[in-house]
Enzyme design. Structure first.
Site, PDB file in Angstrom:
ATOM      1  CG  HIS A 175      -2.009  -1.061   1.068  1.00 28.69           C
ATOM      2  ND1 HIS A 175      -2.436  -1.849   2.105  1.00 28.69           N
ATOM      3  CD2 HIS A 175      -2.719  -1.447  -0.026  1.00 28.69           C
ATOM      4  CE1 HIS A 175      -3.379  -2.678   1.660  1.00 28.69           C
ATOM      5  NE2 HIS A 175      -3.559  -2.456   0.376  1.00 28.69           N
ATOM      6  CD  GLU A 198      -0.697   0.452   4.395  1.00 31.03           C
ATOM      7  OE1 GLU A 198      -0.009  -0.589   4.429  1.00 31.03           O
ATOM      8  OE2 GLU A 198      -1.925   0.438   4.206  1.00 31.03           O
ATOM      9  NE  ARG A 215      -6.380  -0.048   0.330  1.00 29.80           N
ATOM     10  CZ  ARG A 215      -6.229  -0.774   1.449  1.00 29.80           C
ATOM     11  NH1 ARG A 215      -5.695  -0.234   2.525  1.00 29.80           N
ATOM     12  NH2 ARG A 215      -6.611  -2.036   1.486  1.00 29.80           N
ATOM     13  CG  HIS A 234       0.005  -4.125   5.010  1.00 26.92           C
ATOM     14  ND1 HIS A 234      -0.767  -3.699   3.968  1.00 26.92           N
ATOM     15  CD2 HIS A 234       0.478  -5.347   4.636  1.00 26.92           C
ATOM     16  CE1 HIS A 234      -0.768  -4.594   3.005  1.00 26.92           C
ATOM     17  NE2 HIS A 234      -0.025  -5.620   3.384  1.00 26.92           N
ATOM     18  CD  GLU A 281      -2.341  -3.532   9.033  1.00 29.86           C
ATOM     19  OE1 GLU A 281      -1.789  -2.440   8.841  1.00 29.86           O
ATOM     20  OE2 GLU A 281      -3.091  -4.078   8.208  1.00 29.86           O
TER      21      GLU A 281
HETATM   22  O1  0X9 Z   1      -6.873  -4.084   4.341  1.00 27.32           O
HETATM   23  C1  0X9 Z   1      -5.720  -4.475   4.140  1.00 27.32           C
HETATM   24  O2  0X9 Z   1      -5.311  -4.784   3.021  1.00 27.32           O
HETATM   25  C2  0X9 Z   1      -4.742  -4.567   5.315  1.00 27.32           C
HETATM   26  N1  0X9 Z   1      -4.878  -3.435   6.191  1.00 27.32           N
HETATM   27  S1  0X9 Z   1      -4.349  -1.958   5.709  1.00 27.32           S
HETATM   28  O3  0X9 Z   1      -4.814  -0.982   6.665  1.00 27.32           O
HETATM   29  N2  0X9 Z   1      -2.770  -1.957   5.774  1.00 27.32           N
HETATM   30  O4  0X9 Z   1      -4.798  -1.719   4.380  1.00 27.32           O
HETATM   31  C3  0X9 Z   1      -5.041  -5.804   6.118  1.00 27.32           C
HETATM   32  C4  0X9 Z   1      -4.983  -7.072   5.366  1.00 27.32           C
HETATM   33  C5  0X9 Z   1      -5.195  -8.216   6.286  1.00 27.32           C
HETATM   34  N3  0X9 Z   1      -6.133  -9.121   5.811  1.00 27.32           N
HETATM   35  C6  0X9 Z   1      -7.480  -8.965   5.935  1.00 27.32           C
HETATM   36  N4  0X9 Z   1      -8.019  -7.973   6.550  1.00 27.32           N
HETATM   37  N5  0X9 Z   1      -8.219  -9.914   5.430  1.00 27.32           N
HETATM   38 ZN    ZN Z   2      -1.749  -1.876   4.006  1.00 34.20          ZN
END
Ligand code: 0X9
Ligand code: ZN
Length: 427
Positions: free
Chosen positions: A179, A182, A236, A306, A381
């Site tokens: 992303h 980040e 993003r 992330h 994260e």
């Molecule tokens: O949403 C995402 O892709 C990730 N969080 S972020 O805030 N960095 O964008 C988390 C991915 C983890 N997997 C799932 N939530 N399924």
């Molecule tokens: Zn992310």
């Protein structure tokens, strides 16, 4: 060449940069609904006003961070009052944080400054310098490969760091920068490379090199990353155009495992979580897939970095069901989070993704386990929990990196101790 011709050429090549998008007076609100019913009202409001959620609610914690443009603020605050949700202003002025971020770079006379956010070209130079430096070292080697090219034709680089004794060890694969916004993610991965190659304060490096081969892809989404530096700090996705209305696909919705069910992914190209026209439509996810599939029998762990939220998450991300070996994944994650907390007391959560964060489909962590069969697959994260969110100030890079390295070191040593490894093989 005439000026007009030059401008046309630059336009064709996409070199004409717009002024960076400004976020004056934009706020991030921390909203805490006190019931599921109120949560649903807030989510309806979000849809209605097209608000951008920075941090989603999760089971057991209904709070969320929401980006609000100045002209929507009054309406949002009144509506939240009517709904009865508690609200705090978490970030008062996003633009101010962006401006501060630019001013903060710590000067460093020699060598690479790990504690600053760098552009793509500086990262590329750093990786080349690491390879040159290891040429004169006799117990570690670094090899750089380009595993793919982005839509705007930037290299997606992978660096392998290993002992140069001709033996093949179980591998750990680490990526960053899926992303764009980040920024702390690639910064952390670059720091890991430096610690491993040049030695570190905890003396993990020799042990980690003895146990594993290391593959790092510090910047999986170079186009999005550059765009977040030049034009839109909060970008993003990548920068692909599939001829649809809007630019960009969320690389972390584009992996080919459970890509189809529509859970926190979008078929609308203008969405921040647009999953792409088909699984692996994107150069970045495809490059990672091919690299992993070509090496999958040797890969023990896949960690994707992330921000933000301070968590170690393991599969599944698409369902609240757990993999059969979840307890092993959980205890290894807990080694990570406990070590991560130990330096500065930064609280980290370890847990299955859906329960700890939220569900989504087509994420790399799920694909790595579900298809590539990599046992230990995690989304990490990094800092923080919302005070700065994606705009983590540069003075937090150092503590963030130190605690993350400690976590990685302890985690990897725990894996080495528990796994009955295949014998280290002569190549
Ligand atoms: O949403 C995402 O892709 C990730 N969080 S972020 O805030 N960095 O964008 C988390 C991915 C983890 N997997 C799932 N939530 N399924
Ligand atoms: Zn992310």
């Amino acid at each position: 060449m005439t000026g007009t011709l030059l401008s046309v050429l630059m336009l064709l090549c996409g070199y004409v940069l717009a002024d960076p998008k400004r976020f004056d007076g934009h706020k991030v609100l921390h909203i805490l609904p006190d019931s599921i019913e109120h949560l649903n009202n807030v989510l309806e409001l979000k849809e209605l006003l097209n608000l951008n959620i920075w941090r989603h609610p999760r089971m057991g914690n209904l709070s969320m961070d929401v980006h609000v443009e100045p002209h929507k603020l009054e309406l949002v605050l009144t509506s939240l009052q009517q709904i009865g949700a508690d609200v705090r202003v978490w970030i008062h002025d996003i633009q101010q944080l962006i401006d501060n971020e630019q001013k903060q770079t710590k000067k460093k006379d020699t060598g690479f400054n790990y504690f600053a956010y760098h552009r793509f070209s500086a990262i590329k130079k750093y990786l080349a310098d690491v390879v040159t430096a290891t040429n004169s070292m006799n117990n570690v080697s670094a090899q750089l490969t380009t595993i793919g090219y982005s839509f705007e034709f930037r290299e997606i680089q992978m660096i392998k760091v290993s002992r140069n004794d001709g033996l093949s060890r179980p591998a750990i694969v680490i990526d960053g920068g899926i992303h764009a916004r980040e920024w702390i993610s690639p910064a952390t991965v670059l720091y890991f490379i430096g610690q491993l190659v040049s030695g570190d304060e905890f003396d993990y490096s020799p042990k980690l090199l003895d146990k594993f081969d290391w593959y790092f892809i510090p910047l999986l989404n170079p186009d999005g990353y550059e765009y977040s530096h030049t034009t839109d700090r909060l970008w993003r996705k990548n920068r692909v155009s599939h001829g649809e209305k809007c630019i960009g696909v969320d690389i972390n919705r584009n992996f080919g495992y459970m890509w189809n069910p529509v859970i926190n992914r979008s078929t609308n190209s203008c969405s921040d979580v647009y999953a792409g026209p088909f699984a692996f439509s994107e150069e970045e996810s495809f490059a990672l897939k091919m690299f992993i599939l070509n090496n999958k029998d040797n890969i023990t762990a896949y960690l994707t970095y992330h921000s933000y939220g301070q968590m170690w998450l393991y599969p599944w991300g698409y369902t609240s069901a757990l993999p059969t070996d979840w307890q092993e994944l959980d205890s290894a994650a807990t080694v990570g989070t406990e070590a991560q907390e130990s330096l500065y007391g930064t609280p980290y959560l370890a847990g299955p993704t859906v329960k700890t964060l939220y569900s989504a489909t087509g994420v790399s962590e799920d694909w790595a386990k579900g298809v590539a069969n990599i046992k230990y697959s995690y989304t990490i994260e990094l800092r923080d929990t919302g005070s700065f969110g994606f705009l983590l100030p540069q003075d937090q890079i150092e503590p963030n990196c130190r605690e993350s390295w400690k976590a990685l070191g302890e985690f990897a040593l725990a894996l080495a101790a528990r796994e009955k490894y295949k014998e280290i093989k002569d190549i």
